[in-house]
Design a protein around this motif. Structure first.
Motif, PDB file in Angstrom:
ATOM      1  N   LYS A 287       0.835  -1.209   0.000  1.00 46.48           N
ATOM      2  CA  LYS A 287       0.000   0.000   0.000  1.00 46.48           C
ATOM      3  C   LYS A 287       0.866   1.255   0.000  1.00 46.48           C
ATOM      4  CE  LYS A 287      -4.429  -0.299   2.384  1.00 46.48           C
ATOM      5  NZ  LYS A 287      -4.910  -0.309   3.758  1.00 46.48           N
ATOM      6  N   GLU A 288       1.818   1.270   0.929  1.00 45.57           N
ATOM      7  CA  GLU A 288       2.701   2.440   1.048  1.00 45.57           C
ATOM      8  C   GLU A 288       3.398   2.725  -0.276  1.00 45.57           C
ATOM      9  OE1 GLU A 288       5.764   2.238   4.097  1.00 45.57           O
ATOM     10  OE2 GLU A 288       4.152   2.287   5.594  1.00 45.57           O
ATOM     11  N   ARG A 289       3.925   1.668  -0.875  1.00 44.05           N
ATOM     12  CA  ARG A 289       4.678   1.854  -2.122  1.00 44.05           C
ATOM     13  C   ARG A 289       3.773   2.309  -3.253  1.00 44.05           C
ATOM     14  NH1 ARG A 289       7.326  -1.221   1.077  1.00 44.05           N
ATOM     15  NH2 ARG A 289       9.532  -1.751   0.945  1.00 44.05           N
ATOM     16  N   VAL A 290       2.581   1.725  -3.309  1.00 40.40           N
ATOM     17  CA  VAL A 290       1.663   2.091  -4.392  1.00 40.40           C
ATOM     18  C   VAL A 290       1.248   3.560  -4.266  1.00 40.40           C
ATOM     19  CG1 VAL A 290      -0.652   1.709  -5.326  1.00 40.40           C
ATOM     20  CG2 VAL A 290       0.827  -0.241  -4.806  1.00 40.40           C
ATOM     21  N   PHE A 291       0.905   3.966  -3.051  1.00 42.65           N
ATOM     22  CA  PHE A 291       0.474   5.352  -2.885  1.00 42.65           C
ATOM     23  C   PHE A 291       1.625   6.338  -3.079  1.00 42.65           C
ATOM     24  CE2 PHE A 291      -3.217   3.508  -0.507  1.00 42.65           C
ATOM     25  CZ  PHE A 291      -4.173   3.959  -1.413  1.00 42.65           C
ATOM     26  N   ALA A 292       2.848   5.836  -2.986  1.00 38.74           N
ATOM     27  CA  ALA A 292       4.004   6.716  -3.182  1.00 38.74           C
ATOM     28  C   ALA A 292       4.356   6.864  -4.665  1.00 38.74           C
ATOM     29  CB  ALA A 292       5.200   6.178  -2.402  1.00 38.74           C
ATOM     30  N   LEU A 293       3.756   6.032  -5.539  1.00 34.23           N
ATOM     31  CA  LEU A 293       4.030   6.177  -6.971  1.00 34.23           C
ATOM     32  C   LEU A 293       3.591   7.571  -7.419  1.00 34.23           C
ATOM     33  CD1 LEU A 293       2.759   2.757  -8.429  1.00 34.23           C
ATOM     34  CD2 LEU A 293       5.131   3.482  -8.086  1.00 34.23           C
ATOM     35  N   PRO A 294       4.457   8.314  -8.106  1.00 30.58           N
ATOM     36  CA  PRO A 294       4.136   9.709  -8.427  1.00 30.58           C
ATOM     37  C   PRO A 294       2.820   9.865  -9.199  1.00 30.58           C
ATOM     38  CG  PRO A 294       6.296   9.065  -9.329  1.00 30.58           C
ATOM     39  CD  PRO A 294       5.801   7.920  -8.516  1.00 30.58           C
ATOM     40  N   ILE A 296       0.151   8.053  -9.122  1.00 34.78           N
ATOM     41  CA  ILE A 296      -0.995   7.846  -8.241  1.00 34.78           C
ATOM     42  C   ILE A 296      -1.094   8.988  -7.235  1.00 34.78           C
ATOM     43  CG2 ILE A 296      -1.959   6.327  -6.450  1.00 34.78           C
ATOM     44  CD1 ILE A 296      -1.168   3.979  -8.128  1.00 34.78           C
ATOM     45  N   ALA A 297       0.042   9.345  -6.644  1.00 33.35           N
ATOM     46  CA  ALA A 297       0.047  10.440  -5.665  1.00 33.35           C
ATOM     47  C   ALA A 297      -0.482  11.732  -6.296  1.00 33.35           C
ATOM     48  CB  ALA A 297       1.463  10.649  -5.123  1.00 33.35           C
ATOM     49  N   ASP A 298      -0.106  11.976  -7.563  1.00 32.39           N
ATOM     50  CA  ASP A 298      -0.501  13.221  -8.228  1.00 32.39           C
ATOM     51  C   ASP A 298      -1.987  13.283  -8.554  1.00 32.39           C
ATOM     52  OD1 ASP A 298       2.044  14.043  -8.089  1.00 32.39           O
ATOM     53  OD2 ASP A 298       2.561  13.687 -10.205  1.00 32.39           O
ATOM     54  N   VAL A 304     -10.541  11.257  -6.435  1.00 30.14           N
ATOM     55  CA  VAL A 304     -11.455  11.150  -5.289  1.00 30.14           C
ATOM     56  C   VAL A 304     -12.533  12.225  -5.397  1.00 30.14           C
ATOM     57  CG1 VAL A 304     -11.660  11.418  -2.782  1.00 30.14           C
ATOM     58  CG2 VAL A 304      -9.779  10.083  -3.732  1.00 30.14           C
ATOM     59  N   SER A 305     -12.122  13.416  -5.760  1.00 26.76           N
ATOM     60  CA  SER A 305     -13.076  14.521  -5.865  1.00 26.76           C
ATOM     61  C   SER A 305     -14.124  14.253  -6.950  1.00 26.76           C
ATOM     62  CB  SER A 305     -12.307  15.820  -6.121  1.00 26.76           C
ATOM     63  OG  SER A 305     -13.144  16.783  -6.714  1.00 26.76           O
ATOM     64  N   ARG A 306     -13.697  13.673  -8.067  1.00 27.09           N
ATOM     65  CA  ARG A 306     -14.651  13.365  -9.139  1.00 27.09           C
ATOM     66  C   ARG A 306     -15.653  12.301  -8.699  1.00 27.09           C
ATOM     67  NH1 ARG A 306     -11.958  12.327 -14.763  1.00 27.09           N
ATOM     68  NH2 ARG A 306     -14.156  12.482 -15.365  1.00 27.09           N
ATOM     69  N   VAL A 307     -15.159  11.340  -7.896  1.00 22.43           N
ATOM     70  CA  VAL A 307     -16.067  10.312  -7.376  1.00 22.43           C
ATOM     71  C   VAL A 307     -17.062  10.956  -6.401  1.00 22.43           C
ATOM     72  CG1 VAL A 307     -16.220   8.224  -5.953  1.00 22.43           C
ATOM     73  CG2 VAL A 307     -14.415   8.418  -7.684  1.00 22.43           C
ATOM     74  N   TYR A 324      -2.470   3.085 -13.545  1.00 23.05           N
ATOM     75  CA  TYR A 324      -1.069   3.511 -13.408  1.00 23.05           C
ATOM     76  C   TYR A 324      -0.204   2.382 -12.844  1.00 23.05           C
ATOM     77  CZ  TYR A 324      -2.870   8.241 -14.024  1.00 23.05           C
ATOM     78  OH  TYR A 324      -3.473   9.353 -14.506  1.00 23.05           O
ATOM     79  N   LEU A 325      -0.805   1.644 -11.917  1.00 24.74           N
ATOM     80  CA  LEU A 325      -0.072   0.532 -11.307  1.00 24.74           C
ATOM     81  C   LEU A 325       0.188  -0.544 -12.357  1.00 24.74           C
ATOM     82  CD1 LEU A 325       1.032  -0.704  -8.678  1.00 24.74           C
ATOM     83  CD2 LEU A 325      -1.193  -1.747  -8.343  1.00 24.74           C
ATOM     84  N   ASP A 326      -0.845  -0.868 -13.136  1.00 21.83           N
ATOM     85  CA  ASP A 326      -0.698  -1.868 -14.198  1.00 21.83           C
ATOM     86  C   ASP A 326       0.428  -1.469 -15.141  1.00 21.83           C
ATOM     87  OD1 ASP A 326      -2.715  -3.408 -13.240  1.00 21.83           O
ATOM     88  OD2 ASP A 326      -4.267  -2.549 -14.518  1.00 21.83           O
TER      89      ASP A 326
END
Ligand SMILES: Nc1nc2c(ncn2[C@@H]2O[C@H](COP(=O)(O)OP(=O)(O)O)[C@@H](O)[C@H]2O)c(=O)[nH]1
Ligand SMILES: [Mg+2]
Length: 331
Positions: A287-294, A296-298, A304-307, A324-326
């Motif tokens: 989780k930490e690594r995925v959320f740190a991907l630029p 995804i982070a950007d 979230v706001s669009r949802v 992005y992860l794929d």
């Protein structure tokens, strides 16, 4: 602590039961710095063979229920029998204030001055998972240092009880007798984790109410479907201030151990817990690594706001980010 010492120095210190080195090793284990983590990993790897012998007890309950006073009384009861006791805490709410057990040392005056006891406040950390993982590692260090009993205190907020229940042999829920609904304020999920419930502060004018609460908890525990375990959760009243029933609760911890050892559940539980911790750490690391991907982070907050505004569905939002992860995994 800046540059860590050599792993052998920590290992030797802990195995020799040198209290200063024990404290230093726990500080090392709690550190988030990469350099420290590396040495900590080596130290823990070596100490692992010396762990597993302690009786691990988790104690939970809402703030003010009386956990610290209970631990003071139980801890002193145990050290009087010649046992050594380590007290650790998982308290995400106190991460900023420097740890509840430290603040509570005033409530554990006898125990903190007891040469047979070792008290360590909750480590600070950003995530509950991180705090709990450090506490579990500190528990292993204390076991390697030969402590007979490890008491892990946690506040009954968030998910910290689940984390503590997953690192101990016996999980004790402290409860209070209250006006009206006795089960108020205690989450059903916590009762499912309990090996015993103790309605505490059963002293003075509170004795009758405490006994009524005990009966209600007995009914509630009875209604939770049996887990297929050889152990049936027990309910007590106790008073940590008056020292009432503390011995009975300890006998229950020992009886539980004997029962589970005889049924083979004890070893199975310890094995399962170890694997469970690996999964927890793995999931958290991923989780930490995925959320740190630029990428995804950007784009995270925009998606979230669009949802939130109903522009895209939750599933589409998640897909957008996973895309992005794929892409990362494919290259
Ligand atoms: N009457 C009575 N009061 C208690 C008992 N145990 C704790 N207390 C009181 O309850 C308050 C909260 O106790 P504490 O141990 O700090 O609770 P914690 O937040 O769960 O750690 C303190 O004022 C204690 O003196 C008990 O057995 N009987
Ligand atoms: Mg406390």
């Amino acid at each position: 602590m800046s540059t860590p010492q050599k792993p052998e120095e920590y290992i030797k210190g802990v195995l020799n039961r040198d209290r200063r080195m024990l404290a230093k090793t726990i500080t090392l284990v709690e550190s988030g710095l990469a350099e420290h983590r590396k040495v900590a990993g080596q130290v823990l790897g070596e100490l692992l063979a010396h762990t597993g012998r302690a009786i691990r007890v988790g104690i939970t309950g809402v703030p003010g229920v009386g956990k610290s006073v209970f631990i003071e009384t139980l801890g002193t009861f145990l050290t009087c029998q010649g046992l050594t006791v380590a007290v650790l805490a998982v308290d995400p709410s106190s991460a900023r204030s420097g740890g509840s057990v430290l603040g509570d040392k005033t409530r554990m005056e006898k125990l903190s001055a007891d040469p047979r006891a070792f008290i360590r406040p909750s480590p600070s950390g950003k995530t509950l998972g991180g705090i709990a993982a450090r506490t579990r590692e500190s528990m292993l260090v204390c076991e390697a240092a030969g402590f007979d009993v490890v008491l892990v205190e946690t506040v009954g907020v968030g998910q910290s009880e689940t984390a503590v229940a997953a690192m101990v042999d016996f999980f004790l829920v402290l409860a209070l007798a209250g006006a009206g609904d006795e089960l108020q304020g205690i989450k059903k999920g916590i009762l499912e984790l309990a090996d015993a419930v103790a309605v505490t502060k059963a002293d003075g004018e509170n004795i009758k109410a405490a006994d009524q609460a005990r009966q209600q908890y007995e009914v509630a525990l009875h209604m939770l479907s049996p887990s297929g375990s050889a152990w049936c959760p027990r309910v007590f009243t106790c008073s940590a201030l008056a020292g009432e029933n503390i011995d009975t609760i300890w006998e229950t911890v020992l009886a539980h151990r004997k029962t589970l050892q005889a049924s083979g559940e004890f070893e199975a539980k310890r094995r399962k817990q170890a694997a469970q911790w690996m999964w927890r750490l793995l999931e958290e690391g991923i989780k930490e690594r995925v959320f740190a991907l630029p990428e995804i982070a950007d784009s995270l907050s925009a998606v979230v706001s669009r949802v939130e505004h109903g522009e895209i569905t939750a599933a589409a939002g998640a897909d957008k980010l996973l895309f992005y992860l794929d892409k990362r995994i494919k290259v």
